[in-house]
Design an enzyme around this catalytic site. Sequence first.
Site, PDB file in Angstrom:
ATOM      1  N   ALA A  65       1.100  -2.255  10.200  1.00 40.12           N
ATOM      2  CA  ALA A  65      -0.037  -1.546  10.853  1.00 40.12           C
ATOM      3  C   ALA A  65       0.792  -1.219  12.255  1.00 40.12           C
ATOM      4  CB  ALA A  65      -1.185  -2.388  11.084  1.00 40.12           C
ATOM      5  N   GLY A 109       0.348  -4.500   6.879  1.00 40.29           N
ATOM      6  CA  GLY A 109      -0.419  -3.449   6.427  1.00 40.29           C
ATOM      7  C   GLY A 109       0.214  -2.559   5.404  1.00 40.29           C
ATOM      8  N   GLU A 112      -0.141  -4.684   2.399  1.00 38.31           N
ATOM      9  CA  GLU A 112      -1.704  -4.338   1.838  1.00 38.31           C
ATOM     10  C   GLU A 112      -2.031  -3.033   1.351  1.00 38.31           C
ATOM     11  OE1 GLU A 112      -3.945  -7.542   4.815  1.00 38.31           O
ATOM     12  OE2 GLU A 112      -2.853  -5.878   5.781  1.00 38.31           O
ATOM     13  N   GLU A 132       1.535 -11.237   9.859  1.00 35.20           N
ATOM     14  CA  GLU A 132       0.670 -11.068  10.903  1.00 35.20           C
ATOM     15  C   GLU A 132       0.478 -12.352  11.558  1.00 35.20           C
ATOM     16  OE1 GLU A 132      -0.864  -8.358   8.036  1.00 35.20           O
ATOM     17  OE2 GLU A 132       0.069 -10.005   7.804  1.00 35.20           O
TER      18      GLU A 132
END
Length: 258
Positions: A65, A109, A112, A132
């Site tokens: 992300a 991300g 994911e 993360e």
Amino acid sequence: MAYENILTEIHERVGLVTINRPKALNALNSQTMQEIYDALSAYDANDSIGAMVLTGSEKAFAAGADIKEMMDASAVEMVRRDFIGALYDSIMAINKPVIAAVSGFALGGGCELAMACDMIIASESAVFGQPEINLGVIPGAGGTQRLVRAVGKALAMEVVLNDRRLTAEEAYQFGLVNRVYSTEAYLNEALRIANEIAARAPIAVRLAKEMVNKSFEVSLREGLAQERRNFYFLFSTEDQSEGMQAFAEKRPADWKGH
């Protein structure tokens, strides 16, 4: 439709979406995620498209992300915007099959996002991880949930708690990815597999995807009951009649999606 952070192409009956933020290693900001969802949704509504492929570059599927977009946000703002959750869940809810073609980094991300797709085809250079914890947070778009279902608790704990990175071959061995190809071949192979799926009975493909995903959400008894209802329902379709007749006559079926 014009997009800023993705590219779109059609390959026979497959819609291809390519994340295109090379300077940011395809980091996923909110605009990019929205564009990915919009493009997949458009393909989902297009009757000439039977499946989709989502990819990045050889160097990075998506390195995570976009931290710069989140770093100064408050908890209230994150909740109010539902910064990452809604779009990831929406991508998983696309009706037609979506294959992630992953090369290079698929971290945070990006990992994911790949897991929100229905299959993952990886290049030899692919690296999967959920780093993360190094930022003082945890995965927030499925990394603690979908990863466990793919590789099991023990390995997922190591990936999430201690930033273990999985090579393409490890990801294949542990069941996270479907197949591994060379960096030169992985995208073409993903498109080939997607076109094979797109050539099958459209309603049956849609319900088959739905039921496999449903198996993670309901009890075995409920899942079997829904599976049986969908099986019986397909006997009301023209494709079921055509498929069985073609089998009996030893010829290819002519699917109509009806």
